[in-house]
Design a protein around this motif. Structure first.
Motif, short mmCIF file in Angstrom:
data_model
loop_
_atom_site.label_atom_id
_atom_site.label_comp_id
_atom_site.label_asym_id
_atom_site.label_seq_id
_atom_site.Cartn_x
_atom_site.Cartn_y
_atom_site.Cartn_z
N LEU A 50 -15.59 -28.97 -19.46
CA LEU A 50 -14.90 -28.30 -20.55
C LEU A 50 -15.10 -29.03 -21.88
O LEU A 50 -15.16 -28.39 -22.94
N PHE A 51 -15.18 -30.35 -21.85
CA PHE A 51 -15.36 -31.10 -23.09
C PHE A 51 -16.81 -31.12 -23.55
O PHE A 51 -17.09 -31.30 -24.73
N ALA A 52 -17.77 -30.96 -22.62
CA ALA A 52 -19.18 -31.08 -22.97
C ALA A 52 -19.82 -29.75 -23.37
O ALA A 52 -20.88 -29.75 -23.97
N ALA A 53 -19.21 -28.65 -23.02
CA ALA A 53 -19.80 -27.34 -23.33
C ALA A 53 -18.71 -26.40 -23.83
O ALA A 53 -17.55 -26.49 -23.42
N THR A 54 -19.11 -25.49 -24.67
CA THR A 54 -18.16 -24.50 -25.18
C THR A 54 -17.99 -23.38 -24.16
O THR A 54 -18.81 -23.22 -23.25
N ARG A 63 -26.53 -20.56 -16.15
CA ARG A 63 -26.96 -21.78 -15.47
C ARG A 63 -25.76 -22.48 -14.86
O ARG A 63 -24.61 -22.14 -15.14
N LEU A 64 -26.06 -23.47 -14.07
CA LEU A 64 -24.98 -24.31 -13.54
C LEU A 64 -24.30 -25.03 -14.69
O LEU A 64 -24.96 -25.49 -15.64
N VAL A 65 -23.00 -25.16 -14.60
CA VAL A 65 -22.27 -25.86 -15.65
C VAL A 65 -22.68 -27.33 -15.69
O VAL A 65 -22.72 -27.95 -16.75
N ALA A 66 -23.02 -27.89 -14.54
CA ALA A 66 -23.48 -29.27 -14.52
C ALA A 66 -24.76 -29.44 -15.32
O ALA A 66 -24.97 -30.47 -15.97
N SER A 67 -25.63 -28.44 -15.31
CA SER A 67 -26.84 -28.50 -16.13
C SER A 67 -26.50 -28.55 -17.61
O SER A 67 -27.13 -29.28 -18.38
N PHE A 70 -25.26 -32.12 -18.39
CA PHE A 70 -26.35 -33.09 -18.48
C PHE A 70 -27.14 -32.88 -19.77
O PHE A 70 -27.49 -33.84 -20.45
N ARG A 71 -27.45 -31.62 -20.10
CA ARG A 71 -28.22 -31.35 -21.31
C ARG A 71 -27.46 -31.74 -22.57
O ARG A 71 -28.00 -32.38 -23.47
N ASN A 72 -26.18 -31.37 -22.64
CA ASN A 72 -25.41 -31.64 -23.86
C ASN A 72 -25.05 -33.11 -24.04
O ASN A 72 -24.89 -33.57 -25.16
N VAL A 73 -24.90 -33.85 -22.96
CA VAL A 73 -24.50 -35.25 -23.06
C VAL A 73 -25.71 -36.18 -23.11
O VAL A 73 -25.75 -37.10 -23.93
#
Length: 120
Positions: A50-54, A63-67, A70-73
């Motif tokens: 929730l903090f890493a993606a809107t 896509r997977l939220v984990a992807s 990883f991409r945003n962080v």
């Protein structure tokens, strides 16, 4: 509904109980402890998502939220690292199941010490 798959591996503890010295005591201690640890990590992972993606990224990406995490962080190249971790996890599960299927039917097969159950 897919959250149920997070706890699917908990039943694998029953397969390992036969190889322990005091299975009832071990399960009595490890069971609640495992549930508590998994719950904490599960909640921490969801908060990280929730903090890493809107909300728009999560619902619209496909896509997977984990992807996304990883991409945003850590950058766009780390999505492949996540894919490798998922593949290694799946391979480990397959190898574990194969070992448990083969050994009871072929007890005279010499397995490497890392794959052999403890001596009785």
């Amino acid at each position: 509904m897919q959250v149920i798959w997070s706890y699917v591996g908990f039943s694998n503890a029953n397969y390992a109980l036969a190889e322990m010295d005091r299975p009832a005591r071990t399960l009595r201690i490890a069971g609640p402890l495992a549930i508590a640890v998994v719950t904490v990590f599960y909640l921490a992972a969801n908060f990280a998502y929730l903090f890493a993606a809107t909300k728009e990224e999560i619902t619209g990406s496909g896509r997977l939220v984990a992807s996304l995490l990883f991409r945003n962080v850590w950058g766009p190249n780390t999505e492949r690292i996540l894919s490798a971790f998922v593949a290694m996890s799946a391979l480990g599960n397959v190898l574990s199941v194969v070992r448990r299927l083969i050994h009871p039917h072929c007890p005279r097969v010499d397995l490497p010490p890392s794959l052999s159950p403890k001596a009785e």
